[in-house]
Design an enzyme around this catalytic site. Structure first.
Site, PDB file in Angstrom:
ATOM      1  N   GLY A  55      16.430 -52.577  17.765  1.00 60.08           N
ATOM      2  CA  GLY A  55      17.906 -52.123  17.487  1.00 60.08           C
ATOM      3  C   GLY A  55      17.797 -51.010  17.170  1.00 60.08           C
ATOM      4  O   GLY A  55      16.559 -50.045  17.162  1.00 60.08           O
ATOM      5  N   CYS A  82      10.067 -54.668  17.818  1.00 62.34           N
ATOM      6  CA  CYS A  82      10.194 -53.278  17.690  1.00 62.34           C
ATOM      7  C   CYS A  82      10.974 -53.353  16.272  1.00 62.34           C
ATOM      8  O   CYS A  82      10.355 -53.502  15.465  1.00 62.34           O
ATOM      9  CB  CYS A  82      11.162 -52.992  18.921  1.00 62.34           C
ATOM     10  N   TYR A  83      12.191 -53.134  16.235  1.00 65.41           N
ATOM     11  CA  TYR A  83      12.925 -53.206  14.833  1.00 65.41           C
ATOM     12  C   TYR A  83      12.703 -54.438  14.447  1.00 65.41           C
ATOM     13  O   TYR A  83      12.520 -54.245  13.051  1.00 65.41           O
ATOM     14  CB  TYR A  83      14.676 -52.977  15.435  1.00 65.41           C
ATOM     15  N   HIS A 170       7.626 -53.762  23.463  1.00 68.57           N
ATOM     16  CA  HIS A 170       8.838 -54.618  24.394  1.00 68.57           C
ATOM     17  C   HIS A 170       7.999 -55.708  25.049  1.00 68.57           C
ATOM     18  O   HIS A 170       7.867 -55.085  26.411  1.00 68.57           O
ATOM     19  CB  HIS A 170       9.998 -53.916  24.825  1.00 68.57           C
ATOM     20  N   GLU A 172       9.358 -57.984  26.679  1.00 72.93           N
ATOM     21  CA  GLU A 172      10.581 -58.473  27.613  1.00 72.93           C
ATOM     22  C   GLU A 172      10.546 -57.594  28.715  1.00 72.93           C
ATOM     23  O   GLU A 172      11.362 -58.440  29.703  1.00 72.93           O
ATOM     24  CB  GLU A 172      11.848 -59.082  26.719  1.00 72.93           C
ATOM     25  N   ASP A 228      29.834 -68.138  40.563  1.00 70.74           N
ATOM     26  CA  ASP A 228      29.866 -68.896  39.399  1.00 70.74           C
ATOM     27  C   ASP A 228      31.051 -69.992  39.599  1.00 70.74           C
ATOM     28  O   ASP A 228      30.846 -71.080  39.401  1.00 70.74           O
ATOM     29  CB  ASP A 228      30.448 -67.832  38.119  1.00 70.74           C
ATOM     30  N   LYS A 371      22.875 -65.732  34.792  1.00 67.68           N
ATOM     31  CA  LYS A 371      23.392 -65.766  36.258  1.00 67.68           C
ATOM     32  C   LYS A 371      21.947 -66.359  37.282  1.00 67.68           C
ATOM     33  O   LYS A 371      22.027 -67.213  37.952  1.00 67.68           O
ATOM     34  CB  LYS A 371      23.304 -64.450  36.836  1.00 67.68           C
TER      35      LYS A 371
END
Ligand code: XMP
Length: 515
Positions: A55, A82-83, A170, A172, A228, A371
């Site tokens: 964040g 992180c945050y 991070h 991710e 979609d 997605k």
């Protein structure tokens, strides 16, 4: 469906959706919640694990996003990123302060512990992605330092007894070399999950859910031919067959052959046993768009006309029980309904319910999917790859790829030019196709010479971009020979064009589309 899940508590980090996607890549279902979500609600969900995101704030400042300490006493494994890592240390008695050196980008990290748990299989020295100005200067009691860098004495800390982990970097983002492994270690091993979230089981469960909910009711879906709505149509077709009616509005602003392709898949000669209505509304749209040059006005007219056409068709069909919508998870998160998005976008798929259709309830079976998961479901349901992996195409279609007034003649030009461009790129054997590419029609005409004749024709512009999220983009470096071939084919084959430009603009300052 009672399934195991890991939840992400969002503190406003830019990578919140990415964290959730990575968890799902470990075949574990994951949802994002704002840090404002009460702990009672979290307890009720009984997650197998909790991840706190990054964040933009400093956790020691007054008013900074925080959470109750109780979160760490539930006996549920928690991973702070992180945050989230700093907040965990701050709340549990460690120290976080402004770092003497800001770490940003790829950073070498030395693993000091956790080699049987969080860092199992990770080399002693590994590259991670850092982005922080605060740092953990002292770990909380009962925590051990399990990684450090040249500038961060605490790149990661753990309290193994309570399964609490704090990492400053991070995992991710793909720049963290072993990020996926680290998250896998947490999600699958530390949280002891079975990993049963897979797209084939999604289809099976969802088909059963839809059947139960819909019963013998009628369902209406506005099919655009995009990923979609196509996947949704295929899913509903499998679940309820002829109880589904798809209305496909061909506004005459689709790419070449696209209307027929959609009809080929979903129409009477296609592979699904549903009711399919194609409305050929091109003439209506062109009439409404005649003389209109301003891009926002064009978008508005196209949107309004869609509502009108769809309303007329819905009236013919009569009352339905359900209206199906192709809402997907990013729409939900970006609308501020999950997570802690800083920018809350209004999205056509979430919120406003159409009052022009007589229906009782909305169903949104893809609401929890990202997605890439929607695409996997599409393949699972047997949709053709060209449909499942379509590049993004704006709702207002070619209406916004024709600068100035839209006419049938201009639509023909841009369709034919775009078709040649796409065909040639597909055949050029490029290592990777650009993330989005198309031809647009400028409103400029200029003098040229063809044979011995003077011409006064339009200029077509070719666009191709490389992007991750379409928020920023760079022009693609398409080989010059390929561009030349496209140029010569368009000029020779598309009547009304005598000049081709290539758009070099990045976004910002440009946009991807050229309205
Ligand atoms: P821009 O032009 O804003 O485009 O840089 C970013 C991405 O969004 C797509 N786009 C749209 N998609 N409806 C959509 O569904 C729209 O009205 C629309 N306008 C732009 C664009 O193609 C690009 O991928």
């Amino acid at each position: 469906m009672n399934q195991e899940k890991v939840i992400v508590i969002d503190f406003g980090g830019q990578y919140n959706q990415l964290v959730a996607r990575r968890v799902r890549e470990c075949n574990v279902y994951c949802e994002i919640y704002s840090y404002r979500t009460p702990i009672e609600q979290i307890k009720e969900m009984n997650p197998k694990g909790i991840i706190l995101t990054g964040g933009p704030n400093s956790c020691y400042e007054e008013g900074a996003p925080t959470y109750t300490k109780e979160l760490f006493e539930l006996g549920i494994p928690v991973l702070g990123l992180c945050y989230g890592a700093q907040l965990m240390m701050h709340l549990l008695g460690g120290k976080v302060e402004k770092a003497p050196v800001r770490e940003y980008g790829k950073t070498e990290t030395v693993i000091d512990g956790g080699t049987d748990t969080l860092f199992a299989g990770v080399e002693k020295s590994t590259i991670v992605w850092m982005s922080h100005f605060d740092y953990i200067s002292k770990v909380a009691p009962d925590f051990d330092i399990i990684a450090h860098t040249a500038d961060s004495p605490v790149a990661a800390a753990a309290c193994e007894a309570k399964k609490l982990y704090a990492i400053q970097f991070h995992p991710e983002v793909l720049h963290t070399a072993r990020g996926k492994d680290i998250l896998f270690n947490f999600v699958r091993n530390i949280c002891a999950t079975a990993g049963e979230w897979k797209m084939d089981s999604f289809v099976e469960h969802t088909v059963a859910d839809i059947r139960e909910r819909v019963g013998s009711g009628k369902v209406l879906l506005a099919l655009s031919g995009g990923v979609d709505s196509s996947v949704l149509a295929a899913l509903l077709a499998k679940a309820i067959g002829k109880q589904l009616t798809c209305v496909f509005v061909d506004h005459g602003l689709l790419r070449k052959n696209e209307g027929d392709e959609v009809e080929g898949v979903f129409g009477p000669n296609g592979s699904f046993d549903i009711n399919f209505v194609r409305v050929n509304a091109a003439e209506r749209y062109y009439a409404k768009l005649a003389g209109v040059e301003e891009p926002e006005r064009k978008r508005k007219i196209i949107g309004e006309e869609f509502i009108r056409v769809f309303e007329e068709e819905a009236k013919k069909i009569g009352a339905v029980d359900f209206l199906a919508q192709g809402t997907i998870y990013p729409d939900v998160v970006e609308s501020g309904l999950g997570g802690e998005s800083v920018v809350i976008k209004s999205h056509h798929n979430v919120g406003g319910l159409p009052d022009y259709v007589d229906f009782k309830e909305i169903i949104e079976p893809l609401r929890n999917l990202f997605k890439d998961e929607v695409r996997k479901v599409g393949l699972e349901l047997g949709l053709p790859e060209y449909l499942v992996f379509r590049q993004p195409f704006p709702g207002p279609g070619l209406g916004i790829r024709i600068i100035g007034e839209v006419t049938a003649e201009k639509v023909r030009i841009v369709q034919d030019a775009d078709y040649i461009y796409r065909t040639e790129l597909a055949e050029a054997g490029l290592e990777k196709l650009p993330d989005q590419y198309f031809a647009a029609l400028t409103n400029m005409r200029s003098v040229g010479v063809m044979g011995d004749e003077r011409t006064y024709d339009y200029a077509v512009v070719l666009r191709a971009v490389e992007t991750v999220d379409f928020m920023t983009a760079e022009a693609s470096a398409i080989p010059f020979e390929v561009l030349q071939k496209v140029m010569s084919r368009i000029i020779n084959e598309v009547k009304g064009v005598n000049r081709i430009f290539y758009d070099l603009t990045s976004k910002p300052p440009g946009t991807v589309e050229m309205e």
